[in-house]
Design a protein around this motif. Structure first.
Motif, PDB file in Angstrom:
ATOM      1  N   ILE A 116       0.839  -1.202   0.000  1.00  0.00           N
ATOM      2  CA  ILE A 116       0.000   0.000   0.000  1.00  0.00           C
ATOM      3  C   ILE A 116       0.870   1.247   0.000  1.00  0.00           C
ATOM      4  O   ILE A 116       0.615   2.207  -0.750  1.00  0.00           O
ATOM      5  N   ASP A 117       1.931   1.244   0.792  1.00  0.00           N
ATOM      6  CA  ASP A 117       2.838   2.392   0.815  1.00  0.00           C
ATOM      7  C   ASP A 117       3.550   2.560  -0.524  1.00  0.00           C
ATOM      8  O   ASP A 117       3.715   3.690  -1.007  1.00  0.00           O
ATOM      9  N   HIS A 118       3.961   1.439  -1.127  1.00  0.00           N
ATOM     10  CA  HIS A 118       4.653   1.474  -2.430  1.00  0.00           C
ATOM     11  C   HIS A 118       3.799   2.177  -3.471  1.00  0.00           C
ATOM     12  O   HIS A 118       4.240   3.134  -4.126  1.00  0.00           O
ATOM     13  N   PHE A 119       2.571   1.718  -3.636  1.00  0.00           N
ATOM     14  CA  PHE A 119       1.707   2.287  -4.670  1.00  0.00           C
ATOM     15  C   PHE A 119       1.242   3.697  -4.308  1.00  0.00           C
ATOM     16  O   PHE A 119       1.180   4.574  -5.172  1.00  0.00           O
ATOM     17  N   SER A 120       0.930   3.915  -3.045  1.00  0.00           N
ATOM     18  CA  SER A 120       0.441   5.236  -2.635  1.00  0.00           C
ATOM     19  C   SER A 120       1.505   6.308  -2.822  1.00  0.00           C
ATOM     20  O   SER A 120       1.215   7.408  -3.306  1.00  0.00           O
ATOM     21  N   SER A 121       2.739   5.988  -2.436  1.00  0.00           N
ATOM     22  CA  SER A 121       3.804   6.988  -2.535  1.00  0.00           C
ATOM     23  C   SER A 121       4.104   7.328  -3.987  1.00  0.00           C
ATOM     24  O   SER A 121       4.341   8.500  -4.326  1.00  0.00           O
ATOM     25  N   LEU A 122       4.078   6.323  -4.868  1.00  0.00           N
ATOM     26  CA  LEU A 122       4.320   6.597  -6.283  1.00  0.00           C
ATOM     27  C   LEU A 122       3.131   7.331  -6.913  1.00  0.00           C
ATOM     28  O   LEU A 122       3.316   8.221  -7.752  1.00  0.00           O
TER      29      LEU A 122
END
Length: 285
Positions: A116-122
């Motif tokens: 979730i952090d990976h996709f949200s940050s990008l």
């Protein structure tokens, strides 16, 4: 209607004598545009991006954007080095793209919170729409349904290329309605469209493209009998296209039609001779 619908081609990267064959790539794109596809993916799995230098990736993307004309183009983004991925998103913000297709980080198998952090940050960094690429067979980790539904709340996350292999997940995403669901496993195109999916990113559609477009249009219009007949005719081709690792079979089929050279970069290898002959027959049918 969202642009993330219909049949999208995840383009191969043609090679000739070891170099990217931009003329062949341009000709492929122009042919697919005439066949009625809805858009293109550059530098996706089928395009062998891991085998391309950064300068080659940029050149492939430039050729694709120029040849696609008014048709939308997604750029594939993959990797597991967070800073490099952020840098890549910033670079792609400067391109006239319809969006970015982002996969889960491969090999390291992060937790669902990490995904979730990976996709949200990008997605926070991207100025373009984001299509999530859920392909656990290649990344080693599945994006669970709850994670996808959490990510659906992000304003730039608009679609998912669904290679989960889970009909329950596919249907749940379609019923939720916030993400456009594009079939990513070619064997599941018919099922996904019948459930109400928006379209497909289909490597098999490199050949017999008009039939894949006709399949989508028939099912989108509710003409089930027509769609079923088209799918039954396409099923042997779809099966053969994934009998060996992608994009070997796709390139073999295109080479049999004289559209590209049958070249891949190591560690990928050409399709076997037996499969090559089978694909030649199916592509000509």
């Amino acid at each position: 209607m969202s642009i993330f619908s219909g049949i999208w081609i995840p383009l191969v990267t043609p090679f000739a004598n070891g170099a990217v064959d931009h003329d062949a790539l341009r000709a492929l794109i122009e042919g697919y545009a005439k066949a009625g596809v809805s858009g293109f993916v550059a530098l996706g799995t089928t395009g062998e991006p891991a085998a391309l230098e950064a300068s080659e990736q940029d050149a492939v993307l430039a050729t694709t954007l120029a040849a696609a004309g008014d048709l939308p183009v997604l750029a594939g983004v993959s990797g597991n080095h967070a800073a490099s991925l952020r840098e890549r998103i910033a670079q792609l913000n400067e391109q006239p793209l319809a969006g970015v297709l982002i996969s889960a980080p491969y090999y390291i198998r992060p937790s669902q919170a990490g995904l979730i952090d990976h996709f949200s940050s990008l997605a926070d960094l991207s100025q373009k729409p984001v299509v999530i690429y859920d392909i656990p067979a290649r990344t080693g980790v599945r994006i669970e349904l709850d994670s996808l539904l959490t990510l659906a709340a992000h304003p730039r996350v608009q679609a998912v290329k669904d290679c989960s292999g889970s009909p329950d997940t596919t249907l749940a995403l379609i019923l939720d309605g916030r993400l456009r669901v594009l079939a990513g496993n070619d064997s599941e195109i018919f099922t996904t469209l019948c459930m109400g999916g928006a379209g497909a990113v289909a490597a098999s559609a490199h050949v017999c493209t008009e039939r894949f477009v006709a399949l989508y249009r028939a099912l989108a219009a509710g003409r089930l009998d027509e769609g079923r007949s088209l799918w039954h005719a396409l099923a042997p081709l779809v099966s053969a296209m994934f009998a060996e690792p992608n994009p070997g079979p796709v390139k073999a089929a295109l080479a049999a039609q004289g559209r590209i050279e049958n070249e891949l970069r190591a560690p990928m290898t050409r399709a076997s001779e037996a499969l090559h002959l089978r694909l030649k027959q199916l592509a000509a049918a």
